[in-house]
Each structure stands twice: as structure tokens, then as C-alpha cells.
Motif scaffolding. Structure first.
Motif, PDB file in Angstrom:
ATOM      1  N   LEU A 108       0.956  -1.158  -0.006  1.00 56.66           N
ATOM      2  CA  LEU A 108       0.046   0.034  -0.001  1.00 56.66           C
ATOM      3  C   LEU A 108       0.852   1.424   0.003  1.00 56.66           C
ATOM      4  O   LEU A 108       0.641   2.185  -0.661  1.00 56.66           O
ATOM      5  CB  LEU A 108      -1.007   0.150   1.287  1.00 56.66           C
ATOM      6  N   LEU A 109       2.058   1.214   0.841  1.00 58.34           N
ATOM      7  CA  LEU A 109       2.746   2.434   0.613  1.00 58.34           C
ATOM      8  C   LEU A 109       3.495   2.562  -0.406  1.00 58.34           C
ATOM      9  O   LEU A 109       3.609   3.665  -1.037  1.00 58.34           O
ATOM     10  CB  LEU A 109       3.976   2.268   1.875  1.00 58.34           C
ATOM     11  N   SER A 110       3.882   1.608  -1.131  1.00 54.88           N
ATOM     12  CA  SER A 110       4.493   1.729  -2.640  1.00 54.88           C
ATOM     13  C   SER A 110       3.453   2.386  -3.375  1.00 54.88           C
ATOM     14  O   SER A 110       3.849   3.279  -4.222  1.00 54.88           O
ATOM     15  CB  SER A 110       4.870   0.182  -2.910  1.00 54.88           C
ATOM     16  N   GLN A 111       2.417   1.596  -3.550  1.00 54.90           N
ATOM     17  CA  GLN A 111       1.335   2.142  -4.568  1.00 54.90           C
ATOM     18  C   GLN A 111       0.755   3.656  -4.214  1.00 54.90           C
ATOM     19  O   GLN A 111       0.579   4.609  -5.128  1.00 54.90           O
ATOM     20  CB  GLN A 111      -0.040   1.188  -4.241  1.00 54.90           C
ATOM     21  N   ALA A 112       0.799   3.887  -2.795  1.00 55.14           N
ATOM     22  CA  ALA A 112       0.728   5.290  -2.447  1.00 55.14           C
ATOM     23  C   ALA A 112       1.648   6.501  -2.822  1.00 55.14           C
ATOM     24  O   ALA A 112       1.452   7.490  -3.569  1.00 55.14           O
ATOM     25  CB  ALA A 112       0.480   5.440  -0.980  1.00 55.14           C
ATOM     26  N   PHE A 113       2.797   6.042  -2.924  1.00 49.08           N
ATOM     27  CA  PHE A 113       3.930   6.801  -3.286  1.00 49.08           C
ATOM     28  C   PHE A 113       4.079   6.823  -4.762  1.00 49.08           C
ATOM     29  O   PHE A 113       4.847   7.713  -5.154  1.00 49.08           O
ATOM     30  CB  PHE A 113       5.258   6.371  -2.472  1.00 49.08           C
ATOM     31  N   THR A 114       3.710   5.785  -5.627  1.00 48.09           N
ATOM     32  CA  THR A 114       3.920   5.668  -7.024  1.00 48.09           C
ATOM     33  C   THR A 114       2.670   6.470  -7.647  1.00 48.09           C
ATOM     34  O   THR A 114       2.752   6.509  -8.777  1.00 48.09           O
ATOM     35  CB  THR A 114       4.385   4.374  -7.543  1.00 48.09           C
ATOM     36  N   GLY A 115       1.545   6.723  -6.926  1.00 51.42           N
ATOM     37  CA  GLY A 115       0.376   7.158  -7.411  1.00 51.42           C
ATOM     38  C   GLY A 115      -0.570   5.885  -8.052  1.00 51.42           C
ATOM     39  O   GLY A 115      -1.453   6.409  -8.414  1.00 51.42           O
ATOM     40  N   GLU A 116      -0.305   4.863  -7.793  1.00 52.98           N
ATOM     41  CA  GLU A 116      -0.931   3.668  -8.126  1.00 52.98           C
ATOM     42  C   GLU A 116      -2.476   3.400  -7.398  1.00 52.98           C
ATOM     43  O   GLU A 116      -3.262   3.164  -7.867  1.00 52.98           O
ATOM     44  CB  GLU A 116      -0.268   2.443  -8.237  1.00 52.98           C
ATOM     45  N   LEU A 117      -2.143   4.006  -6.233  1.00 55.76           N
ATOM     46  CA  LEU A 117      -3.445   3.698  -5.490  1.00 55.76           C
ATOM     47  C   LEU A 117      -4.287   4.680  -5.734  1.00 55.76           C
ATOM     48  O   LEU A 117      -5.636   4.218  -5.712  1.00 55.76           O
ATOM     49  CB  LEU A 117      -2.724   3.920  -3.899  1.00 55.76           C
ATOM     50  N   THR A 118      -4.305   5.845  -6.273  1.00 53.96           N
ATOM     51  CA  THR A 118      -5.314   6.606  -6.719  1.00 53.96           C
ATOM     52  C   THR A 118      -5.288   6.949  -8.082  1.00 53.96           C
ATOM     53  O   THR A 118      -6.197   7.954  -8.531  1.00 53.96           O
ATOM     54  CB  THR A 118      -5.040   8.153  -6.038  1.00 53.96           C
ATOM     55  N   ALA A 119      -4.800   6.266  -8.787  1.00 58.23           N
ATOM     56  CA  ALA A 119      -4.902   6.505 -10.341  1.00 58.23           C
ATOM     57  C   ALA A 119      -6.078   6.416 -11.025  1.00 58.23           C
ATOM     58  O   ALA A 119      -6.662   7.150 -11.650  1.00 58.23           O
ATOM     59  CB  ALA A 119      -3.674   5.170 -11.027  1.00 58.23           C
ATOM     60  N   THR A 120      -6.972   5.377 -10.469  1.00 63.17           N
ATOM     61  CA  THR A 120      -8.384   4.887 -11.006  1.00 63.17           C
ATOM     62  C   THR A 120      -9.067   6.182 -10.659  1.00 63.17           C
ATOM     63  O   THR A 120      -9.951   6.921 -11.416  1.00 63.17           O
ATOM     64  CB  THR A 120      -9.073   3.802 -10.532  1.00 63.17           C
TER      65      THR A 120
END
Length: 125
Positions: A108-120
């Protein structure tokens, strides 16, 4: 249950240190489980005195006056072996769950910092 005693250990007056005599007919772990049963804890509570509900005390004399029938040492030892397996299973499950949670959190941290978490979500805005 303390397995190793740190140097210069200081105990509160609300704690007791219990050391069983060598070659006693009581399995220490059986005694630990027994003292944590509802029946024995209720018996201890009934003997507690004091005015504050959160600071009740049980005298050593009252505690030692509690009558407990113990099974033969061999049965206590067998019980301990089964409880040990149970505790090991719980510990292994907790360790496994902690590892999974750590991995999920790192993901989750990784996705949050790369922008993947909120991309959609960002595409819809």
C-alpha cells in the motif's frame, strides 16, 4: 509467566514471584493455566479486599488457602504438552498474519507513493 529473570528486577507490591520447589508434583505451566481459569480467578476475586474496585488486594495467606485438587503429575505434563502445541499454533498463526500484514502495508505504501493507489480515482475527477 517469566522464563528469564532480568538483572536488578524490581516487582510491584501487586505482583508475586512464585518459585516451585525442585521435584514438585506440580507442572508449572499446568499451574499457570489453572490459575487463569474462570473458576480460580473468581475464587481469588472473592478473597480480594480493599475499598477501591481497581486496587483490590489478595493476601498471600488468603491466596494460599485456596484448595485446588491437582491431577497426577503425568496428566499435568500431558496437558502441558497439548497446551504447548496449541500455543505454538497460535504463535505461528500470529507470526504468519503479522508477516502478511507487513507485506500488505508495504504494498500500500508503495502504491501510495507511486500514485498507483489513486490512479483510477484521479482519472474520474
Amino acid at each position: 509467566m517469566v522464563r528469564e529473570i532480568p538483572n536488578k528486577l524490581i516487582l510491584s507490591d501487586k505482583l508475586w514471584r512464585v518459585i516451585l520447589k525442585p521435584n514438585t508434583e506440580t507442572n508449572l505451566y499446568f499451574l499457570y493455566v489453572l490459575l487463569n481459569t474462570n473458576k480460580i480467578r473468581k475464587e481469588i476475586s472473592l478473597r480480594a479486599s480493599g475499598t477501591s474496585g481497581s486496587m483490590k488486594n489478595v493476601s498471600q495467606e488468603d491466596f494460599l488457602d485456596i484448595k485446588i485438587k491437582l491431577p497426577p503429575k503425568a496428566e499435568q505434563d500431558l496437558f502441558y504438552q497439548k497446551v504447548l502445541l496449541f500455543w505454538k499454533n497460535i504463535f505461528d498463526n500470529q507470526t504468519n498474519s503479522n508477516s502478511k500484514l507487513d507485506n500488505l502495508f508495504q504494498s500500500l505504501l508503495s502504491q501510495a507513493f507511486t500514485g498507483e493507489l489513486t490512479a483510477t480515482w484521479r482519472k474520474t475527477c
